[in-house]
Design a protein around this motif. Structure first.
Motif, PDB file in Angstrom:
ATOM      1  N   TRP A   1       8.614  -4.695   1.953  1.00 53.18           N
ATOM      2  CA  TRP A   1       7.977  -3.832   2.962  1.00 53.18           C
ATOM      3  C   TRP A   1       7.213  -2.722   2.238  1.00 53.18           C
ATOM      4  O   TRP A   1       7.701  -2.162   1.253  1.00 53.18           O
ATOM      5  CB  TRP A   1       9.019  -3.219   3.891  1.00 53.18           C
ATOM      6  CG  TRP A   1       8.452  -2.243   4.881  1.00 53.18           C
ATOM      7  CD1 TRP A   1       7.828  -2.519   6.057  1.00 53.18           C
ATOM      8  CD2 TRP A   1       8.467  -0.808   4.784  1.00 53.18           C
ATOM      9  NE1 TRP A   1       7.454  -1.373   6.715  1.00 53.18           N
ATOM     10  CE2 TRP A   1       7.831  -0.294   5.939  1.00 53.18           C
ATOM     11  CE3 TRP A   1       8.961   0.094   3.829  1.00 53.18           C
ATOM     12  CZ2 TRP A   1       7.661   1.068   6.161  1.00 53.18           C
ATOM     13  CZ3 TRP A   1       8.797   1.454   4.053  1.00 53.18           C
ATOM     14  CH2 TRP A   1       8.150   1.926   5.213  1.00 53.18           C
ATOM     15  N   VAL A   2       5.996  -2.425   2.707  1.00 52.26           N
ATOM     16  CA  VAL A   2       5.125  -1.450   2.056  1.00 52.26           C
ATOM     17  C   VAL A   2       5.056  -0.169   2.883  1.00 52.26           C
ATOM     18  O   VAL A   2       4.759  -0.213   4.093  1.00 52.26           O
ATOM     19  CB  VAL A   2       3.701  -2.006   1.865  1.00 52.26           C
ATOM     20  CG1 VAL A   2       2.796  -0.948   1.234  1.00 52.26           C
ATOM     21  CG2 VAL A   2       3.726  -3.260   1.004  1.00 52.26           C
ATOM     22  N   ASN A   3       5.339   0.962   2.244  1.00 53.71           N
ATOM     23  CA  ASN A   3       5.137   2.278   2.861  1.00 53.71           C
ATOM     24  C   ASN A   3       3.675   2.661   2.631  1.00 53.71           C
ATOM     25  O   ASN A   3       3.292   3.048   1.529  1.00 53.71           O
ATOM     26  CB  ASN A   3       6.072   3.312   2.235  1.00 53.71           C
ATOM     27  CG  ASN A   3       5.980   4.673   2.910  1.00 53.71           C
ATOM     28  OD1 ASN A   3       4.984   4.990   3.572  1.00 53.71           O
ATOM     29  ND2 ASN A   3       7.014   5.489   2.739  1.00 53.71           N
ATOM     30  N   GLU A   4       2.851   2.519   3.665  1.00 56.15           N
ATOM     31  CA  GLU A   4       1.409   2.717   3.513  1.00 56.15           C
ATOM     32  C   GLU A   4       1.045   4.159   3.180  1.00 56.15           C
ATOM     33  O   GLU A   4      -0.045   4.421   2.665  1.00 56.15           O
ATOM     34  CB  GLU A   4       0.688   2.268   4.782  1.00 56.15           C
ATOM     35  CG  GLU A   4       0.827   0.768   5.036  1.00 56.15           C
ATOM     36  CD  GLU A   4      -0.023   0.294   6.205  1.00 56.15           C
ATOM     37  OE1 GLU A   4      -0.676   1.154   6.861  1.00 56.15           O
ATOM     38  OE2 GLU A   4      -0.043  -0.922   6.471  1.00 56.15           O
ATOM     39  N   ALA A   5       1.949   5.101   3.480  1.00 52.62           N
ATOM     40  CA  ALA A   5       1.670   6.499   3.152  1.00 52.62           C
ATOM     41  C   ALA A   5       1.764   6.749   1.659  1.00 52.62           C
ATOM     42  O   ALA A   5       1.159   7.687   1.130  1.00 52.62           O
ATOM     43  CB  ALA A   5       2.639   7.423   3.894  1.00 52.62           C
ATOM     44  N   LEU A   6       2.517   5.895   0.950  1.00 49.67           N
ATOM     45  CA  LEU A   6       2.683   6.059  -0.496  1.00 49.67           C
ATOM     46  C   LEU A   6       1.766   5.134  -1.293  1.00 49.67           C
ATOM     47  O   LEU A   6       1.433   5.435  -2.442  1.00 49.67           O
ATOM     48  CB  LEU A   6       4.140   5.796  -0.898  1.00 49.67           C
ATOM     49  CG  LEU A   6       5.201   6.753  -0.345  1.00 49.67           C
ATOM     50  CD1 LEU A   6       6.592   6.302  -0.787  1.00 49.67           C
ATOM     51  CD2 LEU A   6       4.938   8.173  -0.801  1.00 49.67           C
ATOM     52  N   CYS A   7       1.372   4.036  -0.705  1.00 48.28           N
ATOM     53  CA  CYS A   7       0.563   3.049  -1.421  1.00 48.28           C
ATOM     54  C   CYS A   7      -0.823   3.599  -1.754  1.00 48.28           C
ATOM     55  O   CYS A   7      -1.470   4.236  -0.929  1.00 48.28           O
ATOM     56  CB  CYS A   7       0.440   1.783  -0.583  1.00 48.28           C
ATOM     57  SG  CYS A   7      -0.544   0.485  -1.370  1.00 48.28           S
ATOM     58  N   LYS A   8      -1.285   3.323  -2.977  1.00 51.74           N
ATOM     59  CA  LYS A   8      -2.611   3.764  -3.429  1.00 51.74           C
ATOM     60  C   LYS A   8      -3.591   2.603  -3.577  1.00 51.74           C
ATOM     61  O   LYS A   8      -4.720   2.794  -4.019  1.00 51.74           O
ATOM     62  CB  LYS A   8      -2.492   4.493  -4.776  1.00 51.74           C
ATOM     63  CG  LYS A   8      -1.571   5.693  -4.747  1.00 51.74           C
ATOM     64  CD  LYS A   8      -2.041   6.737  -3.761  1.00 51.74           C
ATOM     65  CE  LYS A   8      -1.079   7.904  -3.697  1.00 51.74           C
ATOM     66  NZ  LYS A   8      -1.431   8.842  -2.614  1.00 51.74           N
ATOM     67  N   GLY A   9      -3.148   1.402  -3.238  1.00 49.77           N
ATOM     68  CA  GLY A   9      -4.055   0.264  -3.308  1.00 49.77           C
ATOM     69  C   GLY A   9      -4.459  -0.140  -4.710  1.00 49.77           C
ATOM     70  O   GLY A   9      -5.568  -0.631  -4.921  1.00 49.77           O
ATOM     71  N   CYS A  10      -3.566   0.047  -5.683  1.00 56.04           N
ATOM     72  CA  CYS A  10      -3.915  -0.264  -7.076  1.00 56.04           C
ATOM     73  C   CYS A  10      -3.932  -1.757  -7.337  1.00 56.04           C
ATOM     74  O   CYS A  10      -4.579  -2.235  -8.268  1.00 56.04           O
ATOM     75  CB  CYS A  10      -2.957   0.427  -8.034  1.00 56.04           C
ATOM     76  SG  CYS A  10      -1.251  -0.202  -7.965  1.00 56.04           S
ATOM     77  N   GLY A  11      -3.159  -2.533  -6.550  1.00 56.06           N
ATOM     78  CA  GLY A  11      -3.142  -3.987  -6.704  1.00 56.06           C
ATOM     79  C   GLY A  11      -2.179  -4.518  -7.728  1.00 56.06           C
ATOM     80  O   GLY A  11      -2.158  -5.723  -7.979  1.00 56.06           O
TER      81      GLY A  11
END
Length: 395
Positions: free
Chosen positions: A352-362
């Protein structure tokens, strides 16, 4: 009898008790501090002041903040025993010399004032890599300026003292060039050595340190300088606090161990994590002027974020296809921002991804064995289509 320990604020030159007033110059507010690790709670201090409460215990305070400024400072390089004669009588570091001057207002070695002093530069900086030995290859920037400043002050205090500067180079840039010029007017001697011909050697003969060095400025003549005091001008290293907080906050560090900014010119005090800024010598070796500049920049960045009241998130963040996810957990360990966790879904474990923390680095996309985790707007199939389209355009 009060317990005592070496005073770290005078670099071990003197001793202190558990109660310090003030702990060091510039302390705010100017009130006494108690070192609870040293205090044995004998209660003698409470008999002379009713303001002291020894029953207090350390507390953990949880704060919800909108920004963090990391300013954990540095620690001075500690020479190894025998390095440039360190450990011999009359061989000290620049920090120890400064501590002596600040504490006693004088320079006294073995019960008397020195008549000759040799400063050896670049100790713990610009080191060459040697097998099995850690090397600080960077320049610490402040050392030359600090040594010249102290040397000029000593020459004003001890008029007849002879001062030598044994250097690879002298980097007193900007307005600090005036210190170099003043040292020259005072008759201080600059001796430049070439590291390819060997570093200065310090021995101890007849009760005095002797510095042996080849001087480039006198056609590589080998000089022997019998002096009363050898001062090792040591550089900066990342503090233990810098290392610990970098691990906790997931802040990147450079090859030198200091905290790393996103871009040295465009985003000089920002980290890869939004809302976390770095300042001062936690970021790199530097002097007071540069430290104040970076501190002002970090404070301005933090205030602009907090006063705005909200933050805008990047739309291109990771998401998980629950039908394809097998819960391997590789994405969790790979994510540098702690944005991915494993949760229970209908009896099975899924990412599960916390979108508030994700920076989209891949980074997570690259390690997912089932291809279940993708970036919004940059899914694998989209990138493949772009590659095929680009290839077709060239046909």
């Amino acid at each position: 009898m009060p317990r005592k320990t070496r005073d770290e604020f005078s670099y071990g030159v003197s001793e202190r008790t558990a109660i310090m007033f003030p702990p060091f110059n510039g302390t705010y507010p100017e009130i006494p501090a108690i070192d609870m690790a040293l205090c044995d709670k004998c209660g003698l201090c409470t008999k002379v002041s009713d303001k002291i409460d020894l029953s207090q215990e350390p507390q953990i305070v949880h704060l919800k903040v909108g920004a963090i400024v990391v300013a954990t400072g540095f620690k001075p390089y500690k020479p190894e025993k025998g390095e440039y004669g360190y450990g011999l009588p009359g061989v000290i570091t620049l920090q120890e010399l400064v501590g002596m001057i600040n504490k006693y207002g004088d320079v006294v070695i073995n019960g008397r004032r020195p008549r000759s002093i040799a400063f050896i530069y670049c100790v713990g900086s610009r080191q060459r890599r040697v097998e099995g030995r850690k090397a600080n290859e960077y320049c610490s920037r402040y050392c030359c300026i600090a040594a010249l400043d102290v040397a000029v002050a000593i020459k004003e205090l001890l008029k007849d003292v002879k001062i030598y500067h044994v250097v690879r180079d002298v980097r007193s840039y900007g307005i600090n060039e005036l210190l170099f010029e003043e040292a020259g007017r005072q008759g201080q001697v600059i001796i430049k050595y070439d590291v390819d011909e060997g570093e200065p050697q310090v021995t101890y003969i007849n009760g005095k340190p002797i510095v042996k060095v080849k001087d480039v400025l006198t056609e590589h003549m080998e000089l022997e300088l019998p002096v009363d005091l050898v001062v090792l001008v040591t550089g900066m290293e990342p503090s233990d606090g810098t290392v610990n907080i970098a691990e906790k906050l997931k802040i990147s560090r450079g090859t030198d161990g200091f905290l790393q900014e996103v871009h040295p010119k465009l985003r000089p005090v920002e980290t890869m994590l939004s809302g976390i800024f770095i300042a001062g010598t936690a970021q790199a070796p530097r002097g007071v002027g540069e430290t104040l500049a970076s501190a002002s920049a970090a404070a301005a960045k933090a205030m602009s974020l907090v006063l705005k009241g909200y933050t805008e998130l990047e739309p291109f963040v990771a998401f998980v296809d629950q039908d394809r996810c097998r819960g391997s957990g590789l994405c969790v360990s790979e994510c540098p921002y702690g944005a991915i966790v494993i949760k229970e879904y209908a009896g099975s474990k899924k990412a599960w991804v916390n979108e508030a923390l994700c920076k989209g680095c891949g980074a997570c996309v690259a390690v997912c064995p089932s291809g279940a985790i993708q970036l919004r707007g940059l899914r694998n199939v989209q990138i493949e289509d772009m590659i095929r389209a680009a290839g077709g355009a060239h046909d």
